[in-house]
Design a protein around this motif. Structure first.
Motif, PDB file in Angstrom:
ATOM      1  N   TRP A  83       0.823  -1.202   0.000  1.00 23.20           N
ATOM      2  CA  TRP A  83       0.000   0.000   0.000  1.00 23.20           C
ATOM      3  C   TRP A  83       0.862   1.260   0.000  1.00 23.20           C
ATOM      4  O   TRP A  83       0.463   2.289  -0.567  1.00 23.20           O
ATOM      5  N   ALA A  84       2.007   1.196   0.610  1.00 23.13           N
ATOM      6  CA  ALA A  84       2.923   2.339   0.564  1.00 23.13           C
ATOM      7  C   ALA A  84       3.431   2.546  -0.858  1.00 23.13           C
ATOM      8  O   ALA A  84       3.580   3.690  -1.310  1.00 23.13           O
ATOM      9  N   ALA A  85       3.691   1.454  -1.573  1.00 23.38           N
ATOM     10  CA  ALA A  85       4.127   1.571  -2.972  1.00 23.38           C
ATOM     11  C   ALA A  85       3.025   2.170  -3.831  1.00 23.38           C
ATOM     12  O   ALA A  85       3.280   3.042  -4.678  1.00 23.38           O
ATOM     13  N   VAL A  86       1.786   1.739  -3.622  1.00 26.55           N
ATOM     14  CA  VAL A  86       0.656   2.301  -4.373  1.00 26.55           C
ATOM     15  C   VAL A  86       0.486   3.780  -4.036  1.00 26.55           C
ATOM     16  O   VAL A  86       0.269   4.616  -4.928  1.00 26.55           O
ATOM     17  N   ALA A  87       0.584   4.105  -2.746  1.00 29.53           N
ATOM     18  CA  ALA A  87       0.449   5.505  -2.340  1.00 29.53           C
ATOM     19  C   ALA A  87       1.563   6.359  -2.931  1.00 29.53           C
ATOM     20  O   ALA A  87       1.337   7.522  -3.309  1.00 29.53           O
ATOM     21  N   GLY A  88       2.766   5.814  -3.026  1.00 31.98           N
ATOM     22  CA  GLY A  88       3.865   6.548  -3.654  1.00 31.98           C
ATOM     23  C   GLY A  88       3.579   6.854  -5.109  1.00 31.98           C
ATOM     24  O   GLY A  88       3.839   7.968  -5.589  1.00 31.98           O
ATOM     25  N   GLY A  89       3.034   5.884  -5.825  1.00 36.94           N
ATOM     26  CA  GLY A  89       2.679   6.113  -7.231  1.00 36.94           C
ATOM     27  C   GLY A  89       1.563   7.123  -7.389  1.00 36.94           C
ATOM     28  O   GLY A  89       1.618   8.012  -8.250  1.00 36.94           O
TER      29      GLY A  89
END
Length: 108
Positions: A83-89
């Protein structure tokens, strides 16, 4: 008549193998499988912070940092890593769009 040194004969004779070579103890059972337990979620939290910062400042840099930190956190067993990776994108895309809107409104 049998002497004490004569081998046993008949049905009541113990097995010579059991008498000479005792059976080895059974192997202990293998330990139960353990889940990787995340002791902390530092990488995921820093990834979320980078995603939030990417909306306002240098979206490409902080957005990519959030994506990378989220992926690394996910591979280390952190549940919030993906979810952190998705939020970063998402933060990177929002930062770029917001920056384009601001620059477009300043030129007119």
């Amino acid at each position: 008549m049998t002497s004490s040194q004569d081998p046993y004969q008949g049905d009541d004779a113990p097995h010579a193998r059991d008498e000479q070579w005792p059976q080895p103890p059974p192997y202990p059972p293998p330990p139960p499988p353990q889940k990787p337990q995340p002791s902390n979620q530092v990488l995921s939290i820093i990834g979320f912070v980078c995603a939030a910062v990417a909306v306002l400042f240098i979206p490409i840099l902080f957005g990519l940092a959030g994506i990378v930190l989220g992926i690394v956190g996910h591979t280390r067993g952190e549940p919030l890593g993906k979810w952190a990776a998705v939020a970063g994108g998402v933060g990177m895309v929002l930062g770029i769009v917001l920056g384009a809107i601001i620059v477009g409104s300043m030129s007119s």
